[in-house]
Design an enzyme around this catalytic site. Structure first.
Site, PDB file in Angstrom:
ATOM      1  CG  HIS A 108     -15.835  47.160  -7.835  1.00  0.00           C
ATOM      2  ND1 HIS A 108     -17.099  46.933  -7.349  1.00  0.00           N
ATOM      3  CD2 HIS A 108     -15.998  47.631  -9.096  1.00  0.00           C
ATOM      4  CE1 HIS A 108     -17.984  47.273  -8.278  1.00  0.00           C
ATOM      5  NE2 HIS A 108     -17.346  47.676  -9.354  1.00  0.00           N
ATOM      6  CG  ASP A 110     -17.300  48.513  -3.477  1.00  0.00           C
ATOM      7  OD1 ASP A 110     -16.504  48.091  -4.345  1.00  0.00           O
ATOM      8  OD2 ASP A 110     -17.631  49.712  -3.408  1.00  0.00           O
ATOM      9  CG  ASP A 140     -20.970  47.541 -11.174  1.00  0.00           C
ATOM     10  OD1 ASP A 140     -19.752  47.304 -11.117  1.00  0.00           O
ATOM     11  OD2 ASP A 140     -21.445  48.670 -10.972  1.00  0.00           O
ATOM     12  CD  GLU A 176     -15.619  51.068  -8.924  1.00  0.00           C
ATOM     13  OE1 GLU A 176     -15.409  51.605 -10.016  1.00  0.00           O
ATOM     14  OE2 GLU A 176     -16.787  50.883  -8.497  1.00  0.00           O
ATOM     15  CD  GLU A 177     -20.121  50.529  -7.636  1.00  0.00           C
ATOM     16  OE1 GLU A 177     -20.235  51.693  -8.037  1.00  0.00           O
ATOM     17  OE2 GLU A 177     -20.304  49.533  -8.357  1.00  0.00           O
ATOM     18  CD  GLU A 204     -16.480  48.374 -12.925  1.00  0.00           C
ATOM     19  OE1 GLU A 204     -17.693  48.104 -13.043  1.00  0.00           O
ATOM     20  OE2 GLU A 204     -15.977  48.813 -11.882  1.00  0.00           O
ATOM     21  CG  HIS A 397     -24.924  51.332 -10.039  1.00  0.00           C
ATOM     22  ND1 HIS A 397     -24.290  52.538  -9.854  1.00  0.00           N
ATOM     23  CD2 HIS A 397     -23.932  50.417 -10.102  1.00  0.00           C
ATOM     24  CE1 HIS A 397     -22.980  52.349  -9.816  1.00  0.00           C
ATOM     25  NE2 HIS A 397     -22.739  51.066  -9.976  1.00  0.00           N
TER      26      HIS A 397
HETATM   27 ZN   LIG Z   1     -18.370  48.501 -10.973  1.00  0.00          ZN
END
Ligand SMILES: [Zn+2]
Length: 426
Positions: A108, A110, A140, A176-177, A204, A397
């Site tokens: 992903h 984003d 990520d 995705e997030e 991931e 994150h």
């Molecule tokens: Zn991710």
């Protein structure tokens, strides 16, 4: 509506077209695009599109409704033609075959926001300190995408030399997030084009270990409509908070039951499906019987449990409580709405893929995790999938998100071996 285009249609300003030759430089370039989910990802997608076109590949884009975000899918065809020429309208069966099946590398584009986080260095400028590269998305999951983009010219070279036995695909998604909203459009587009990949690897962060399954997530909002009254006149009102609390008590009792089932899976860190109430609002003053209470809860199901397994008993309880409320006052009752749903990723069909990954990494240990990815959407579409990528989910994150440089090296050599497994002279 989703619009798919196979043209050079984007018009955004892009970075220079001297593309990086290694994964660290690619990762640096990717981090510089602020692709926080609430923003457009088109600048990054256009940059990758140009790169693919320089390599002689044709990309396939699918857009969100607002057309400010896109997924990119590109194929290095099997056989002697790296370009996925089956995209032409006059494609033949044989040209279709060279882009069908094969292996998808999926990531992903984003990233999560940096708001309120204390970063040591600028989050959208990749910074190497010691043996780590810092930046939003470092693990990520722009690290994996960087490695996959670095691999692409090698795959094209093999394809042009007639040595690629099965096609290699790259799938880059948006959003995705915020609920895995992009990947379903890629999957629908592939289905419409008759392309059925054999396998998928979602990159991931797993520290390059093999994750074979994850839980699903369903988020529900529950709105309890009661009837207001003065708190001294309870008999004339219907207390929305009281009914909400009964339902929450029931959700908690179901959660307790789930934890004791005998079909739980010890490979998960939390080996059972979970239910958890997350937010609640209701009431305006202590001396008013409240007419509204709202709460949310999430359900994280083991792959063999369906989301309906938990929804059915809760719906029955909602009906029972609503009937009690309506017996006291019309226009009261409980609404239950699903806000988000991401399917679990199963390992039902992935044993061949697992064997391949174990052979390539020398590590046959299988892990199962509680976080959800786009992998569930791939397995739900009949594509056996595993998760394997550089970096640790522990750093995802957070402020000062990083990936260890050695992880990028490991991913590079893993993908190189994976590519070799797709060639005729294995
Ligand atoms: Zn991710």
């Amino acid at each position: 509506m989703t619009v798919s285009t196979r043209t050079n249609g984007l018009s955004h300003a892009v970075m220079d077209t001297d593309y990086p030759l290694n994964s660290i430089d690619w990762l640096t370039r990717l981090i510089a695009f602020d692709t926080v989910s609430r923003h457009s990802n088109l600048a990054l997608i256009e940059d990758v599109q140009r790169y693919c076109e320089q390599l002689g590949l044709t990309v396939d884009l699918t857009f969100n409704d607002a057309k400010d975000k896109a997924n990119l899918f590109v194929t290095v065809a099997a056989g002697g033609n790296a370009n996925n020429s089956a995209n032409n309208n006059n494609n033949t069966n044989s040209s279709a075959d060279i882009i069908n099946h094969g292996l998808v590398l999926s990531g992903h584009t984003d990233v999560v926001p940096v708001d309120g986080q204390e970063w040591t260095s600028e989050p959208f400028t990749a910074t190497i300190r010691g043996d780590k590269l810092y930046g939003r998305g470092a693990c990520d999951m722009k690290g994996f995408i960087a490695c996959a983009l670095t691999l692409l010219p090698k795959a094209v070279k093999l394809s042009n030399a007639g040595q690629l036995r099965r096609p290699l695909h790259l799938a880059l998604s948006f959003d995705e997030e915020v609920g895995c909203l992009g990947a379903p459009l890629i999957l629908a587009d592939l289905k419409a084009r008759g392309i059925i990949p054999d396998y998928c690897i979602v990159g991931e962060p797993t520290n390059m270990t093999m994750v074979v399954a994850h839980k699903g997530i369903a988020v529900y909002r529950c709105r309890v409509h009661g009837k207001s009254a003065h708190s001294s006149l309870t008999a004339t009102g219907v207390n929305a908070i009281s009914y909400a609390s009964r339902l929450i008590g029931y959700v908690d009792s179901l959660a307790e039951e789930l934890s004791h089932r005998d079909d739980n899976d010890a490979l998960f860190d939390v080996p059972y499906s979970t239910l958890s109430v997350g937010t609640i609002q209701g009431g305006t003053a202590t001396n008013i019987v409240p007419n509204l209470c709202e709460f949310t809860f999430d359900y994280r199901n083991l792959p063999h449990m369906t989301q309906d397994d938990i929804l059915a008993p809760i719906q029955a309880k909602v009906a029972e409580l609503s009937a009690q409320m309506q017996a006291r006052a019309a226009d009261t009752g409980i609404e239950l709405m699903q806000e988000e749903s991401v399917p679990a990723m199963t390992d039902d069909e992935s044993s061949e893929l697992q064997a391949l990954i174990a052979a390539l990494t020398g590590d046959s240990k299988r892990h199962k995790v509680a976080y959800a990815t786009e992998g569930g959407q791939f397995t739900n579409s009949g594509i056996p999938t595993i998760i394997c990528g550089p970096g640790s989910i522990e750093q995802a994150h957070k402020a000062d998100e990083y990936v260890e440089l050695i992880e990028i090296e490991h991913c590079d050599s893993f993908l190189q071996r994976l590519l070799e497994s797709c060639t005729t002279d294995k």
